[in-house]
Design a protein around this motif. Sequence first.
Motif, short mmCIF file in Angstrom:
data_model
loop_
_atom_site.label_atom_id
_atom_site.label_comp_id
_atom_site.label_asym_id
_atom_site.label_seq_id
_atom_site.Cartn_x
_atom_site.Cartn_y
_atom_site.Cartn_z
N PHE A 193 0.91 -1.36 -0.14
CA PHE A 193 -0.18 -0.29 -0.54
C PHE A 193 1.27 1.33 0.08
O PHE A 193 1.01 2.34 -1.19
CB PHE A 193 -0.81 0.23 1.58
N PHE A 194 1.58 1.21 1.30
CA PHE A 194 2.68 2.72 1.37
C PHE A 194 3.09 3.08 0.16
O PHE A 194 3.40 3.90 -1.11
CB PHE A 194 3.77 2.16 2.32
N ARG A 195 4.15 1.52 -0.74
CA ARG A 195 5.02 2.09 -1.60
C ARG A 195 4.43 2.27 -3.21
O ARG A 195 4.56 3.17 -3.73
CB ARG A 195 5.80 0.76 -1.90
N THR A 196 3.09 1.75 -2.65
CA THR A 196 2.62 1.70 -4.15
C THR A 196 1.99 3.64 -4.09
O THR A 196 2.01 4.48 -5.39
CB THR A 196 0.94 1.14 -3.87
N PHE A 197 1.49 3.96 -3.43
CA PHE A 197 1.08 5.21 -2.88
C PHE A 197 1.94 6.65 -2.95
O PHE A 197 2.11 7.35 -3.91
CB PHE A 197 0.51 5.57 -1.12
N MET A 198 3.36 6.08 -2.38
CA MET A 198 4.48 6.82 -3.19
C MET A 198 5.56 7.10 -4.25
O MET A 198 5.72 8.37 -4.54
CB MET A 198 6.11 6.48 -1.62
N THR A 199 5.35 5.64 -4.85
CA THR A 199 5.84 5.91 -6.63
C THR A 199 4.67 6.05 -7.46
O THR A 199 5.05 6.31 -8.94
CB THR A 199 6.22 4.56 -6.21
N VAL A 200 3.39 5.85 -7.08
CA VAL A 200 2.40 5.47 -7.97
C VAL A 200 1.80 7.03 -8.03
O VAL A 200 1.42 7.57 -8.68
CB VAL A 200 2.01 4.19 -8.47
N ALA A 201 0.43 6.82 -6.79
CA ALA A 201 -0.44 8.18 -6.76
C ALA A 201 0.14 9.58 -6.43
O ALA A 201 -0.72 10.67 -6.96
CB ALA A 201 -1.16 7.25 -5.49
N LEU A 202 0.97 8.95 -5.85
CA LEU A 202 1.29 10.40 -5.25
C LEU A 202 2.50 11.49 -6.16
O LEU A 202 2.56 12.62 -6.88
CB LEU A 202 3.12 10.38 -4.33
N PRO A 203 3.11 11.03 -7.39
CA PRO A 203 3.68 12.12 -8.71
C PRO A 203 3.03 11.78 -9.76
O PRO A 203 2.43 13.15 -9.55
CB PRO A 203 5.19 11.05 -8.76
N ILE A 204 1.73 11.04 -9.70
CA ILE A 204 0.34 11.54 -11.01
C ILE A 204 0.05 12.98 -10.35
O ILE A 204 -0.90 13.26 -10.54
CB ILE A 204 -0.36 10.67 -10.36
N SER A 205 0.55 12.89 -8.46
CA SER A 205 -1.27 14.00 -8.26
C SER A 205 -0.51 15.24 -7.66
O SER A 205 -1.09 16.11 -6.97
CB SER A 205 -1.72 13.05 -6.87
#
Length: 279
Positions: free
Chosen positions: A180-192
Motif C-alpha cells: 500500500f505505502f510503496r504504491t502510494f509513494m511511487t504511483v499515486a503521489l507523483p501523478i497527483s
Amino acid sequence: MIRDRKILHSIIYLLLLLGSVVMLAPFAWTVSTSFKTQQHVFDIPPQWIPDPATWDNYTDVWTKAPLLHGFMNSAIIVVFVLTIGLFVSAMAAYAFSKFEFPGKEVIFMALLGTMMIPYSVVMIPQYIGFSELGWVDTLLPLIVPGLFGNIVTIFFFRQFMQGGIPTDLIDAAKIDGCGFFRTFMTVALPISKPAIAAQAALGFMGIWNDFLGPLIYLHTQERQTIQVLIASMQSNYISQSNYPSLMSASLIALVPVILVFFFAQRYFIESMAITGIKG
C-alpha cells in the motif's frame, strides 16, 4: 450568424472587463494609499497616482510593528500543516478512491457530514480541551488539528485520484510486489502533483489569512500571526487614522499570497480538468 456571435462575444468581454475593474478597484486604492501621505488620503477627487509618493509608510510600519514575528509564526503554522496535513489527506483519499473495504462509503459520507457543522458549534469545546492541555497561547492549537488532514482536501484528492490515476497502474504496482505505502509513494503521489500543488496554494491562503483561530488562542504579541498583528496595529503601534501605514502593512502581508498563487495558478486548471474526468 457570425456577426451576431461576434457581437455577443464583444458584450461578454465588455462585461468581464467591467467586472475586472470593479474587482481590482479596491486593491488599486490600497496600493495607491500605501504610498500617500496622511493629508492626501481623502482628497477629492482621489489621487490614484500619489503625488508626492513616499516609501516612509513601509519603513515606519516595519520598524514600529513586530511584523517579522508575525511572518515567522504564520510561516511555522503553514509549513507544518501543509507538509503533514496534505500528506495525510492524500493518503486517506488514496484509500477511499482505490481500495474496497467494509463501510467505505458510510465512513466517507460521515466525514463529508462533518463539513456541515459550523465552527461556532465546536469552538468553545475545542478551546476548553486545548486549555486543559495547556496549549492556549501557543501555536499548537493552530497546528495539531491540521496535521490530521482536511475533509475538503480529502474529497478533492479522492475525486482527482478516481479520474486521474488509472487502476491499471495500481494493479501493475501490486504485481511488481508493491504494498500500500510503496504504491502510494511511487504511483499515486507523483501523478497527483497538480492536485497537491493546487490544494497547497489554497491551503496556504486559508492558513495565512486565518484570523479567528489566532485571535482566540494567541494572546501575547510575540506569538501572534501576521493577520492579528495587522488588526491590532491601530490600537498598539499606529494612530487609528493612519490609513497609509495600515495599507502598507496589509500589502506586505499580501505579498506571499500573491507569489504562491502566481506560481501555482497553472496547477489549478490542470487539477480541475482531471478531477472532472471519470475513469
